[in-house]
Design a protein around this motif. Structure first.
Motif, short mmCIF file in Angstrom:
data_model
loop_
_atom_site.label_atom_id
_atom_site.label_comp_id
_atom_site.label_asym_id
_atom_site.label_seq_id
_atom_site.Cartn_x
_atom_site.Cartn_y
_atom_site.Cartn_z
N SER A 159 0.84 -1.20 0.00
CA SER A 159 0.00 0.00 0.00
C SER A 159 0.88 1.24 0.00
CB SER A 159 -0.92 0.01 1.23
OG SER A 159 -1.81 -1.08 1.19
N TYR A 160 0.73 2.02 -1.07
CA TYR A 160 1.48 3.27 -1.26
C TYR A 160 0.61 4.41 -0.76
CZ TYR A 160 4.12 6.83 -3.93
OH TYR A 160 4.86 7.92 -4.33
N ALA A 204 3.07 1.42 -11.24
CA ALA A 204 3.31 0.24 -10.41
C ALA A 204 3.46 -0.99 -11.29
CB ALA A 204 2.19 0.03 -9.41
N THR A 257 1.95 -3.80 -10.78
CA THR A 257 0.67 -4.51 -10.85
C THR A 257 -0.46 -3.50 -10.86
OG1 THR A 257 0.42 -4.66 -8.44
CG2 THR A 257 1.65 -6.43 -9.52
N LEU A 260 -3.55 -1.38 -9.52
CA LEU A 260 -3.72 -0.74 -8.22
C LEU A 260 -5.20 -0.47 -7.94
CD1 LEU A 260 -0.84 1.91 -8.38
CD2 LEU A 260 -0.83 -0.28 -7.17
N THR A 261 -5.56 -0.61 -6.69
CA THR A 261 -6.87 -0.20 -6.20
C THR A 261 -6.67 1.04 -5.36
OG1 THR A 261 -7.67 -2.48 -6.16
CG2 THR A 261 -8.90 -0.86 -4.88
N ALA A 262 -7.23 2.16 -5.79
CA ALA A 262 -7.00 3.43 -5.11
C ALA A 262 -8.18 3.78 -4.22
CB ALA A 262 -6.77 4.54 -6.12
N ALA A 301 -2.95 3.57 -2.49
CA ALA A 301 -3.02 2.74 -3.69
C ALA A 301 -2.46 1.37 -3.34
CB ALA A 301 -2.23 3.36 -4.83
N SER A 302 -3.29 0.33 -3.46
CA SER A 302 -2.90 -1.01 -3.00
C SER A 302 -2.85 -1.99 -4.16
CB SER A 302 -3.90 -1.51 -1.94
OG SER A 302 -3.88 -0.67 -0.81
N THR A 303 -1.92 -2.92 -4.06
CA THR A 303 -1.77 -3.98 -5.05
C THR A 303 -2.58 -5.21 -4.63
OG1 THR A 303 0.11 -5.06 -3.96
CG2 THR A 303 0.60 -3.19 -5.39
N CYS A 362 7.35 -6.17 -5.68
CA CYS A 362 6.62 -5.04 -6.26
C CYS A 362 7.61 -3.91 -6.54
CB CYS A 362 5.54 -4.57 -5.29
SG CYS A 362 4.58 -3.14 -5.87
N PHE A 408 7.26 0.37 -7.34
CA PHE A 408 6.52 1.60 -7.59
C PHE A 408 7.49 2.61 -8.19
CE2 PHE A 408 3.94 0.10 -3.87
CZ PHE A 408 2.71 0.03 -4.51
#
Length: 386
Positions: free
Chosen positions: A219-220, A256, A258, A260-262, A295-297, A303, A305
């Motif tokens: 998680s960024y 990224a 992969t 991302l789900t933001a 932002a999560s993978t 990984c 970023f």
């Protein structure tokens, strides 16, 4: 006017300094001026770095600060290894969040000291240890004419809180240290964050190397404290924009390895109740909420970023990255080649078409070419004063 200033502040820092100035009529030292100072400082012994663009006029100064400290997060320090902040005109843009109500207040611990409050990375929702055990460090850095660079390593920062001092202090304060609140068994193997200041105009490239001993969610995080962020998809990236009251802007483009789900929210993990700091009439002003981007993978063992950040005046033209089909990214006079594959080797190369400046991450180290000077940076331990 405050005629009783010295009496009220006696033995306080402000009053004693004022008294000293009144007693010592010495002229201030004369120097060559702020414009003679370097625009970058790196202090590996304490784990701090700062890059700025204008010493002479803070109104138009763009600045980035970075921390990865071998002293960890004990005492008044925060669990923010490998975190950065950006500023313009002396005001924050992407900035650490939360309120310090008291030393062991639940909100202060979980939303100000804890890693979730800072512009860094969570590992399966897990943050960095509180205590000297949760440390980072700066293995490499370079300050030069046309480029500046710092590498932070937070590979040893994460895991359960194990400090006897802090486990006892948090237990007595009713602050839970568990996977629910962000501390768990460590599965992180590598977290190295490279930051390259591309010239001295507020343009920055960030590259993250991440590896765990099992698949995890990476998680960024970015935060703002003055205004909400705006989020959008642009130029094959997530585009996050922060603004401040000085008409400053930080535009960040996040890439990224992969999908991302933001997510964004204006709510803290624990409400920021002000139960301590009241005025003379017994009124307790409420603490404002801040804004949080994550932002999560999907779960993956490795990984990468990459982030391009342009910090500038709202009146200036945004320097947008221009991605090519081969994965190369062009921004201003810079060409950035990089590997974003999750299972590929870590690699990036940033070159300037006008000056020939180059920063390249290789298997041997970080290669620098700048103003006729070349060198390969390898990891060096800082000389700690302990």
């Amino acid at each position: 006017m405050r005629p009783d200033y010295l009496k009220r502040s006696f033995l306080g820092k402000s009053g004693d300094l004022a008294w000293f100035r009144l007693q010592c009529q010495r002229p201030l030292p004369e120097g060559v001026g702020l414009d003679s100072l370097p625009s970058e400082y790196v202090f590996p012994e304490s784990g701090l770095a700062a890059f700025l663009t204008d010493w002479t006029d803070w109104h138009q100064n763009a600045m980035l600060t970075f921390r990865s400290s071998p002293y960890g997060s004990t005492s008044h320090a925060l669990a923010n290894q490998n975190a950065f902040n950006t500023f313009y005109g002396g005001q924050p843009l992407f900035y650490s969040s939360g309120h310090h109500t008291s030393f062991v207040d639940r909100h202060s611990i979980l939303c100000h000291r804890a890693t979730r409050a800072h512009n860094t990375i969570l590992v399966d929702g897990m943050g960095q240890r509180i205590g000297i055990e949760g440390y980072g460090w700066i293995p490499r850095y370079y300050t030069g004419s046309n480029v500046n660079y710092v590498l932070g390593d937070a590979s040893n920062a994460y895991g359960e809180v194990v400090s006897p001092l802090w486990t006892d202090r948090l237990r007595k304060s009713g602050v839970e240290t568990s996977p629910r609140t962000g501390w768990d068994v460590n599965h992180l193997a590598t977290y190295r964050r490279h930051i390259v200041e591309l010239g001295t105009s507020g343009l920055v490239f960030v590259y993250d190397e991440l590896e765990a001993d099992r698949p995890v969610v990476w998680s960024y995080m970015l935060h703002t404290v003055l205004h909400p962020m705006t989020i959008g998809h642009e130029l094959q990236a997530l585009h996050i924009r922060a603004i401040n009251y000085a008409r400053g802007v930080s535009d960040a483009w996040l890439y990224a390895s992969t999908a991302l789900t933001a997510d964004t929210t204006s709510q803290f993990f624990v409400p920021a109740d002000n139960w301590l700091k009241g005025d003379a009439d017994g009124r307790y002003a409420s603490n404002p909420n801040h804004w949080h981007f994550t932002a999560s993978t999907a779960k993956t063992r490795c990984c990468h970023f990459a982030t391009i950040i342009d910090t500038h005046s709202a009146d200036s033209k945004v320097r947008k990255p221009r991605p090519s089909k081969d994965g190369t990214i062009h921004v201003a006079d810079w060409t950035i080649r990089l590997n974003l594959k999750a299972d590929g080797r870590s690699f990036f190369s940033a070159t300037n078409s006008k000056t020939g400046t180059e920063v390249t991450l290789t298997d041997r180290g970080t290669f620098i070419r700048d103003a006729g000077h070349t060198e390969i940076l390898v990891d060096h331990l800082p000389q700690l004063e302990i």
